[in-house]
Scaffold this active site. Structure first.
Site, PDB file in Angstrom:
ATOM      1  N   TRP A  30       3.745   6.228  20.942  1.00 42.48           N
ATOM      2  CA  TRP A  30       3.438   7.648  20.847  1.00 42.48           C
ATOM      3  C   TRP A  30       2.036   7.862  21.386  1.00 42.48           C
ATOM      4  CZ3 TRP A  30       6.845  11.342  19.719  1.00 42.48           C
ATOM      5  CH2 TRP A  30       6.368  12.633  19.509  1.00 42.48           C
ATOM      6  N   PHE A  63       2.860   5.157  12.506  1.00 49.36           N
ATOM      7  CA  PHE A  63       3.302   4.783  11.164  1.00 49.36           C
ATOM      8  C   PHE A  63       3.928   3.388  11.161  1.00 49.36           C
ATOM      9  CE2 PHE A  63       5.812   5.040   7.256  1.00 49.36           C
ATOM     10  CZ  PHE A  63       4.841   5.533   6.384  1.00 49.36           C
ATOM     11  N   CYS A  86      -2.700   6.212  18.259  1.00 44.30           N
ATOM     12  CA  CYS A  86      -3.440   7.458  18.433  1.00 44.30           C
ATOM     13  C   CYS A  86      -2.688   8.581  17.734  1.00 44.30           C
ATOM     14  CB  CYS A  86      -3.595   7.768  19.918  1.00 44.30           C
ATOM     15  SG  CYS A  86      -4.400   9.361  20.230  1.00 44.30           S
ATOM     16  N   ASP A  91      -0.537  21.294  14.063  1.00 47.19           N
ATOM     17  CA  ASP A  91      -0.525  22.500  13.236  1.00 47.19           C
ATOM     18  C   ASP A  91       0.050  22.284  11.838  1.00 47.19           C
ATOM     19  OD1 ASP A  91      -1.597  23.946  15.345  1.00 47.19           O
ATOM     20  OD2 ASP A  91       0.389  24.420  16.152  1.00 47.19           O
ATOM     21  N   HIS A  94       1.371  16.837   8.907  1.00 50.17           N
ATOM     22  CA  HIS A  94       1.893  15.543   9.352  1.00 50.17           C
ATOM     23  C   HIS A  94       0.760  14.579   9.704  1.00 50.17           C
ATOM     24  CE1 HIS A  94       4.882  12.852  11.088  1.00 50.17           C
ATOM     25  NE2 HIS A  94       4.138  12.766  12.182  1.00 50.17           N
ATOM     26  N   PHE A 126      -8.383  -2.171  12.685  1.00 54.41           N
ATOM     27  CA  PHE A 126      -7.949  -0.776  12.780  1.00 54.41           C
ATOM     28  C   PHE A 126      -8.384  -0.201  14.127  1.00 54.41           C
ATOM     29  CE2 PHE A 126      -8.029   3.769  11.881  1.00 54.41           C
ATOM     30  CZ  PHE A 126      -6.918   3.943  11.081  1.00 54.41           C
ATOM     31  N   ARG A 140     -12.350   8.321  24.116  1.00 54.05           N
ATOM     32  CA  ARG A 140     -12.419   7.041  23.422  1.00 54.05           C
ATOM     33  C   ARG A 140     -11.467   5.996  23.997  1.00 54.05           C
ATOM     34  NH1 ARG A 140     -13.942  11.217  20.693  1.00 54.05           N
ATOM     35  NH2 ARG A 140     -15.508  11.041  19.042  1.00 54.05           N
TER      36      ARG A 140
END
Length: 168
Positions: A30, A63, A86, A91, A94, A126, A140
């Protein structure tokens, strides 16, 4: 310390050799336009430091990084795991749920030894960007704020070969 302060800081310890090490990388697909440059940054550091073996485990989203990291840790030859992902705020809440779950899960893995397999927990790094905008993520992932994937790889090597000093 902010990212820009860290980049301009004059103190950075030397990145140790990766010789003889096996590093696992769990990477989310993702936001691949961000995670791929992060992965490439990590791989470049590991190549440069002559890491013996790198295993890349791709998963659909951030996740799933916790499960992939746990699976990588099941291999007793893996010295450290880097989780790369990432998550960009949207909105809905989540973002908060995903960030919270990934942070908690990776933190738990980072502090967990495996009876019969590992007496000392292997480092879990992480390397998950959690940003407000895609532009912040791009900064980044090889942009003006560096490459957090490369930094995660440096951290993994430093955690595998820490510099410990005794002060009297």
């Amino acid at each position: 310390m902010s990212t820009i302060d860290h980049i301009s800081s004059s103190y950075h310890s030397e990145v140790p050799s990766g010789e003889g090490l096996h590093i696992g990388i769990a990477v989310a697909e993702w936001n691949y336009n961000i995670t791929e440059p992060l992965l490439e940054g990590a791989l470049e550091v590991l190549r440069r430091q002559q890491t013996k073996k790198v295993t890349v485990f791709r998963v659909p989203g951030a996740f799933e990084l916790v499960n992939a990291s746990a699976r990588l840790l099941e291999d007793p030859t893996v010295n450290a795991v880097i989780a790369i992902g990432c998550v960009v705020r949207g909105d809905t809440p989540h973002f908060d749920y995903i960030c919270q779950g990934v942070t908690f899960g990776l933190s738990q893995l980072n502090a967990t030894s495996v009876p019969g397999l590992r007496a000392i927990p292997a480092p879990v790094i992480f390397g998950v960007l959690t940003t407000e905008t895609i532009e912040q993520a791009e900064e980044r992932a090889g942009g003006r704020l560096g490459n957090k994937g490369a930094e995660a790889a440096e951290t993994a090597l430093k955690m595998c070969r820490p510099i410990c000093t005794v002060h009297k």
